[in-house]
Design an enzyme around this catalytic site. Structure first.
Site, PDB file in Angstrom:
ATOM      1  N   ASP A 144       0.816  -1.216   0.000  1.00 61.90           N
ATOM      2  CA  ASP A 144       0.000   0.000   0.000  1.00 61.90           C
ATOM      3  C   ASP A 144       0.850   1.266   0.000  1.00 61.90           C
ATOM      4  O   ASP A 144       0.596   2.190  -0.771  1.00 61.90           O
ATOM      5  CB  ASP A 144      -0.939  -0.011   1.213  1.00 61.90           C
ATOM      6  CG  ASP A 144      -1.800   1.234   1.288  1.00 61.90           C
ATOM      7  OD1 ASP A 144      -2.884   1.241   0.685  1.00 61.90           O
ATOM      8  OD2 ASP A 144      -1.394   2.215   1.935  1.00 61.90           O
ATOM      9  N   CYS A 172      -4.963   2.623  -0.457  1.00 61.82           N
ATOM     10  CA  CYS A 172      -4.833   2.042  -1.804  1.00 61.82           C
ATOM     11  C   CYS A 172      -5.305   0.596  -1.831  1.00 61.82           C
ATOM     12  O   CYS A 172      -5.967   0.161  -2.779  1.00 61.82           O
ATOM     13  CB  CYS A 172      -3.387   2.140  -2.278  1.00 61.82           C
ATOM     14  SG  CYS A 172      -2.807   3.840  -2.484  1.00 61.82           S
ATOM     15  N   ASP A 173      -4.966  -0.166  -0.788  1.00 63.86           N
ATOM     16  CA  ASP A 173      -5.438  -1.548  -0.705  1.00 63.86           C
ATOM     17  C   ASP A 173      -6.961  -1.610  -0.649  1.00 63.86           C
ATOM     18  O   ASP A 173      -7.589  -2.422  -1.337  1.00 63.86           O
ATOM     19  CB  ASP A 173      -4.869  -2.226   0.544  1.00 63.86           C
ATOM     20  CG  ASP A 173      -3.486  -2.802   0.299  1.00 63.86           C
ATOM     21  OD1 ASP A 173      -3.139  -3.065  -0.860  1.00 63.86           O
ATOM     22  OD2 ASP A 173      -2.754  -2.990   1.273  1.00 63.86           O
ATOM     23  N   THR A 174      -7.558  -0.763   0.188  1.00 70.17           N
ATOM     24  CA  THR A 174      -9.001  -0.842   0.362  1.00 70.17           C
ATOM     25  C   THR A 174      -9.757  -0.321  -0.864  1.00 70.17           C
ATOM     26  O   THR A 174     -10.759  -0.912  -1.272  1.00 70.17           O
ATOM     27  CB  THR A 174      -9.438  -0.075   1.628  1.00 70.17           C
ATOM     28  OG1 THR A 174      -8.819   1.214   1.659  1.00 70.17           O
ATOM     29  CG2 THR A 174      -9.021  -0.817   2.884  1.00 70.17           C
TER      30      THR A 174
END
Length: 399
Positions: A144, A172-174
């Site tokens: 991320d 960014c991951d979510t």
């Protein structure tokens, strides 16, 4: 009891840690049967990630507990010949496969999209990676924070004293996970109409970039480079964070009538006719002069007073809450954003439910995050494997 939107949809989830599990969590909350396919040794890496060492040792770390309600877990060594064959059998009647390995890993294992699509043309295959399946950076490793830096997000965050600055959670991951969930739903809709499955290529870097919309538009269309503004909003003034008697308040007076209402509530009518502040664009240029004038009045009374007074005049304003306060605020409780679930060996925990509230087909938290391999007998039993078969496969290290 209402039918869930994704009831009857089977998802094979080979993902780890966050972006992929966040994708499949949303599918599971909508009623899909999500089967986590985990390595037999210790499963999803998130099982060992979290702030409670005892839970990490049990392979039920807080990071895993947060993203895996409503899912089932099987163990499978997809590097072994028997494991590959078992996975192909599972994929024959699956609706969706989601993975977040580096590009090419699944193909090298012999269970990539092309192989699976021949077995099951209706299959929807979603691959999530840092940079996507193609391009000069496709094979680079990514977490991320790496994506935050490469996206420009860290460069526009903070102020001249603290920059670059990462967002305090893995945005960014979510966001990548939400993008993938949206894409899977769209592909399922397309399949309803055509009967065709397809592959989906989701990159975390691609996913976060459109969230820079207004900032990027100012540069791409207006030729204006981003300016570090800390807690100020570049679109309007006064719009940002201001000091009060007992802390800080967020005020967003984006409309002219809201600005005039701020002057009335703060009893500063002279500011309405001050040429430096009369119009939106001039207020933005003179925000460094305006802010101290407002704070001189705001610091005379506590945040709660100003929030009530400004909201009553239709000026959006709010306190700046710590996480504990934010999670317990009445609005969040009313909306049932958090749900309670019992986890064997852990106790009752709170997790986030589906935050889109469907009138006829609501999502729900119905089952706790699974123990590693908890559903081996159930899922492999569907393939005709008896208990003795599972014992032999376990001895061989296949499951």
């Amino acid at each position: 009891m209402s039918i869930k939107i994704l009831e009857g949809i089977k998802v094979l989830d080979l993902t780890n840690v966050l972006s992929g599990p966040f994708t499949t969590l949303h599918l599971a909350l909508l009623g899909a049967e999500v089967i986590k396919v985990e390595n037999p040794k210790d499963g999803d890496l998130a099982r060992k990630l979290g702030i409670v060492p005892e839970l990490n040792k049990k392979l039920m770390g807080t990071s895993f507990l947060a993203q895996n309600c409503n899912k089932k877990s099987i163990t499978l060594n997809t590097k072994s010949p028997e494991g590959k064959e078992l996975f192909r059998k599972l994929a024959k009647d699956a609706d969706v496969v989601v993975e977040n390995f580096r590009p090419g890993v699944m193909d090298r294992l012999g269970i990539g999209y092309k192989v699976l699509a021949e077995l099951n043309p209706r299959l929807i295959y979603c691959a999530i990676s840092g940079f996507g399946q193609t391009g000069p950076d496709a094979l680079k490793p990514a977490y991320d924070q790496i994506i935050q830096g490469l996206s420009g997000e860290m460069a526009v965050n903070g102020d001249e004293r603290l920059n670059p600055l990462r967002t305090g959670f893995p945005v960014c991951d979510t966001v990548g996970g939400l993008n993938a969930a949206f894409a899977v739903m769209a592909a399922l809709f397309h399949r309803e109409r055509t009967g065709q499955g397809q592959s989906i290529d989701v990159a975390l870097l691609d996913s976060i970039m459109p969230l820079m919309g207004w900032v990027a538009a100012n540069l791409l269309i207006g030729g204006e480079q981003p300016v570090l503004m800390g807690n100020d909003n570049f679109t309007a003034a006064p719009s940002g964070t201001f000091r009060t008697q007992d802390g800080h308040i967020n005020i967003a007076a984006n409309k002219q009538e809201q600005w005039e209402a701020v002057c009335e509530v703060l009893e500063l009518p002279e500011l309405k006719t001050d040429p430096r502040f009369q119009e939106r664009d001039t207020r933005k240029k003179n925000r460094e002069v305006l802010t101290p004038l407002l704070e001189a009045r705001l610091t005379q009374k506590p945040t709660g007073f100003w929030v009530g007074a400004l909201n009553a005049k239709d000026v959006p304003s709010g306190e700046i809450l710590g996480l504990q306060e934010a999670l317990r605020q009445p609005q969040i409780q009313h909306r049932e954003v958090l749900r309670k679930v019992q986890v064997a060996g852990v106790g009752e925990i709170e997790v986030f439910g589906l935050t889109a509230l469907f009138e006829k087909t609501p999502g729900s938290v119905e089952a706790p995050p699974p123990l590693l391999g908890e559903h081996n007998a159930e899922i492999y039993g569907r393939l005709g494997l008896a208990e003795s078969d599972l014992t032999e496969l376990k001895t061989k290290g296949v499951i």
